[in-house]
Design an enzyme around this catalytic site. Sequence first.
Site, short mmCIF file in Angstrom:
data_model
loop_
_atom_site.label_atom_id
_atom_site.label_comp_id
_atom_site.label_asym_id
_atom_site.label_seq_id
_atom_site.Cartn_x
_atom_site.Cartn_y
_atom_site.Cartn_z
N ASP A 16 0.82 -1.21 0.00
CA ASP A 16 0.00 0.00 0.00
C ASP A 16 0.85 1.26 0.00
O ASP A 16 0.65 2.16 -0.82
CB ASP A 16 -0.96 0.02 1.20
CG ASP A 16 -2.15 -0.92 0.98
OD1 ASP A 16 -2.45 -1.23 -0.19
OD2 ASP A 16 -2.77 -1.33 1.97
N ARG A 97 2.30 4.60 16.63
CA ARG A 97 1.73 5.57 15.71
C ARG A 97 1.98 7.04 16.08
O ARG A 97 2.37 7.83 15.22
CB ARG A 97 0.23 5.30 15.51
CG ARG A 97 -0.05 3.91 14.92
CD ARG A 97 0.69 3.69 13.62
NE ARG A 97 0.43 2.38 13.02
CZ ARG A 97 1.37 1.47 12.80
NH1 ARG A 97 2.61 1.69 13.15
NH2 ARG A 97 1.07 0.33 12.22
N ASP A 126 -5.32 2.73 12.63
CA ASP A 126 -4.09 3.49 12.42
C ASP A 126 -4.33 4.83 11.72
O ASP A 126 -3.69 5.82 12.04
CB ASP A 126 -3.08 2.64 11.66
CG ASP A 126 -2.51 1.53 12.53
OD1 ASP A 126 -2.44 1.73 13.76
OD2 ASP A 126 -2.14 0.47 12.01
N SER A 177 -2.16 -9.74 6.94
CA SER A 177 -1.69 -8.36 7.10
C SER A 177 -0.96 -8.32 8.43
O SER A 177 -1.52 -8.65 9.48
CB SER A 177 -2.89 -7.41 7.12
OG SER A 177 -2.49 -6.18 7.67
#
Length: 403
Positions: A16, A97, A126, A177
């Site tokens: 991505d 994050r 996220d 993932s």
Amino acid sequence: MGRAKKVVLAYSGGVDTSVCIPYLKQEWGVEDVITFAADLGQGDELEPIRQKALDAGASQSLVGDLIKPFIEDFAFPAIRANALYEGRYPLSTALARPLIAKRLVEVAREVGADAVAHGCTGKGNDQVRFDVAIASLAPDLKVLTPAREWGMSREETIAYGERFGMPSPVSKKSPYSIDLNLLGRSIEAGPLEDPMVAPPEEVFAMTCSITDAPDASEEIEIRFESGNPVAINGQNLDPVAMIREANRLAGTHGIGRLDMIENRVVGIKSREIYETPGLLLLIQAHQELESLTLAADVLRSKRQLEMQWADLVYQGLWFGPLKEALDGFMDRTQEHVNGLVRLRLHKGNATVIGRSSSHSSLYVPEMASYGSEDQFDHRAAEGFIYIWGLPIRLWAASKRASR
Ligand code: ARG
């Protein structure tokens, strides 16, 4: 979407974020895509990742070592707060994050970018964490989110990348993932989307299966100072080395796997597999030492505030006022959390078998003992119970009278 000329993209090397590079340039007319990849101790080689961004068309590819601040300023506060989202998940992904967002904003300032970008989808936590953190640190910076808007399936995303010369990823074979850093791994998607399907052994990398864990148990001692783990078996370890050693010990004994249905910020229930061996071990030991060293009322209040701390970190509110206020409470309590916890590690379990604190223990043998050293005034209990039980006796008497 307002367009930007120079954009700093949070870059992982995955499909991505890689496709984001040509996409930003081709579809949104961005002139300069500068990628920033964070080293959070995930163990990936960063030089190939750096090169991959350039191959995909980035005008600059930056890599930043964030391991030390990640552990000291994010993981250790989480240990002090015994942070477990929904009572289980120690926030290994969530904690990374706000740090990535902070560094992304700093890089954007350094290179004079007019926007930052990330490759999060519109279904996850996220995106919330990045967007809210960036907005609070730099309200003027635009946040571009191609993967939230392009509406491509995974296959289409890969095909788009191939059109711009990106080799189709090996990970096309892996249905999972995965997010990883020094604190742990999160695995979702593929066959795991059926909550009834057991996680295959192949998804784990930091922890041994219980079958393969050694038959012999191992006893360890973890020392804490002001709520921070500082030594294992008498050996002082800096924070990063502490996490590595805790990961190794727990992982060897098959400790630290989680399989849970989790409530995401966006309202979805998702099935998550985690392995966070060191963090879970250290939190367990830390909780135990708090039982010995914190006053009963402080401990009860802290257990409630810990849930709020974990919730707000999960929900992306790291840079908010509640976090700041709760940290004040947490830090004040931790002055007393000094001492040792002894644990036995065996076949998937860490069992506390001892705890001590030379200066901060509130355990008073003369009070607790049933032996000859007992100093507790047994007769004082009678008057205490007379008053303590008074309301319930009055209530019971009135109930009997009205029958
Ligand atoms: N559900 C976890 C969290 O919100 C992990 C999310 C990232 N995981 C992943 N496999 N991409 O913190």
